[in-house]
Design an enzyme around this catalytic site. Structure first.
Site, PDB file in Angstrom:
ATOM      1  N   ILE A  14      40.489  46.566  43.036  1.00 18.91           N
ATOM      2  CA  ILE A  14      40.608  47.894  43.641  1.00 18.91           C
ATOM      3  C   ILE A  14      41.451  48.842  42.786  1.00 18.91           C
ATOM      4  CG2 ILE A  14      40.138  47.261  46.027  1.00 18.91           C
ATOM      5  CD1 ILE A  14      43.701  47.799  44.797  1.00 18.91           C
ATOM      6  N   GLY A  15      41.842  48.394  41.601  1.00 22.66           N
ATOM      7  CA  GLY A  15      42.515  49.296  40.678  1.00 22.66           C
ATOM      8  C   GLY A  15      44.005  49.124  40.537  1.00 22.66           C
ATOM      9  N   LYS A  38      51.928  40.715  34.078  1.00 21.60           N
ATOM     10  CA  LYS A  38      50.972  40.070  34.988  1.00 21.60           C
ATOM     11  C   LYS A  38      51.394  38.605  35.058  1.00 21.60           C
ATOM     12  CE  LYS A  38      46.705  40.283  37.014  1.00 21.60           C
ATOM     13  NZ  LYS A  38      46.205  41.311  37.946  1.00 21.60           N
ATOM     14  N   SER A  42      43.949  34.999  36.507  1.00 22.28           N
ATOM     15  CA  SER A  42      42.788  34.123  36.355  1.00 22.28           C
ATOM     16  C   SER A  42      41.650  34.942  35.751  1.00 22.28           C
ATOM     17  CB  SER A  42      42.387  33.521  37.699  1.00 22.28           C
ATOM     18  OG  SER A  42      42.217  34.526  38.674  1.00 22.28           O
ATOM     19  N   ASP A  55      43.399  42.358  32.138  1.00 14.79           N
ATOM     20  CA  ASP A  55      44.379  43.203  32.823  1.00 14.79           C
ATOM     21  C   ASP A  55      45.723  43.189  32.087  1.00 14.79           C
ATOM     22  OD1 ASP A  55      42.454  43.689  34.712  1.00 14.79           O
ATOM     23  OD2 ASP A  55      43.338  42.405  36.250  1.00 14.79           O
ATOM     24  N   PRO A 206      42.058  60.039  40.343  1.00 13.31           N
ATOM     25  CA  PRO A 206      40.647  60.415  40.365  1.00 13.31           C
ATOM     26  C   PRO A 206      39.760  59.324  39.784  1.00 13.31           C
ATOM     27  CG  PRO A 206      41.799  61.552  38.601  1.00 13.31           C
ATOM     28  CD  PRO A 206      42.849  60.823  39.384  1.00 13.31           C
TER      29      PRO A 206
END
Length: 225
Positions: A14-15, A38, A42, A55, A206
């Site tokens: 979801i960002g 992080k 996984s 990520d 945005p």
């Protein structure tokens, strides 16, 4: 402000990384030596330097130079794109807080702010009796909550925030992320979130804008106060 922030979210995908990177760019622009972490990831890929996570690499790209060793940014890198407790079990890896804390402490010693991005949602299991939420609890980190703006986000957000507060963590603020550019009644949903979530909105990111440019949508002053 605190020397570290814990970035949680309504779900996976979801960002959280997008919001974390935007925060890192904003913190750097404010003159703070900032880095992303992080602790557990996984779905990592094999590289010439070992398993690395997309990520975690994005967080590093948004961080201040010089970069720390990758193992500090992402101490536990797991190959399979599964819940961490399953991916770890398949690889014979034991996830525990002390090694994660050692990496975190090393990052804190070298930076003004560490942005710690969670994996999945608030209650994702990492190991028997250990959840992603335990990182924020054990390290006493204020939480920035990322809401993936799509149908269903209201209930997911309210339930997650209830759990965050019930765990004794401080909700420093929340960020909306427009993952569905065609979401119906966007402004009405945002108004509902502003009314019901017990923390300030730090901005609405945005859709389709890179983190370095999305900084303009953030109100960093609420965190720096």
């Amino acid at each position: 402000m605190s020397t570290a922030l814990f970035i949680a979210g309504t779900d996976t995908g979801i960002g959280k990384t997008h919001a974390s990177c935007a925060l890192l760019h904003a913190l750097r622009a404010a003159g703070l030596r900032s880095t992303g972490m992080k602790p557990v990831a996984s779905g990592c890929i094999e590289t010439m330097h070992g398993l690395q996570n997309e990520d975690a690499l994005a967080l590093r790209a948004a961080s201040s130079a010089p970069l720390p060793p990758y193992s500090r940014s992402n101490p536990v890198a797991l190959r399979e794109p599964l819940s961490p407790h399953l991916a770890a079990a398949h690889e014979g890896v034991t996830i525990a807080l002390p090694p994660l804390r050692a990496a975190f402490d090393a990052l804190c010693a070298e930076h003004d702010v560490v942005v710690v991005e969670s994996v999945g949602g608030w209650r994702v299991p990492l190991a028997p009796g250990l959840f992603a939420s335990d990182i924020a609890k054990a390290w006493e980190l204020p939480v920035v909550f990322v809401v993936g703006l799509r149908l269903g986000c209201l209930s997911h957000s309210l339930l997650s925030v209830e759990a965050i507060l019930a765990d004794g963590c401080r909700l420093a603020g929340w960020i909306g992320n427009r993952i569905d550019p065609a979401m119906d009644a966007l402004e009405e949903n945002l108004a509902t979130l502003r009314e019901l979530l017990p923390a300030p909105c730090l901005g609405v990111l945005p859709h389709g804008v890179a983190p370095a440019q999305a900084v303009a949508a953030l109100d960093l002053a609420r965190l720096l106060a």
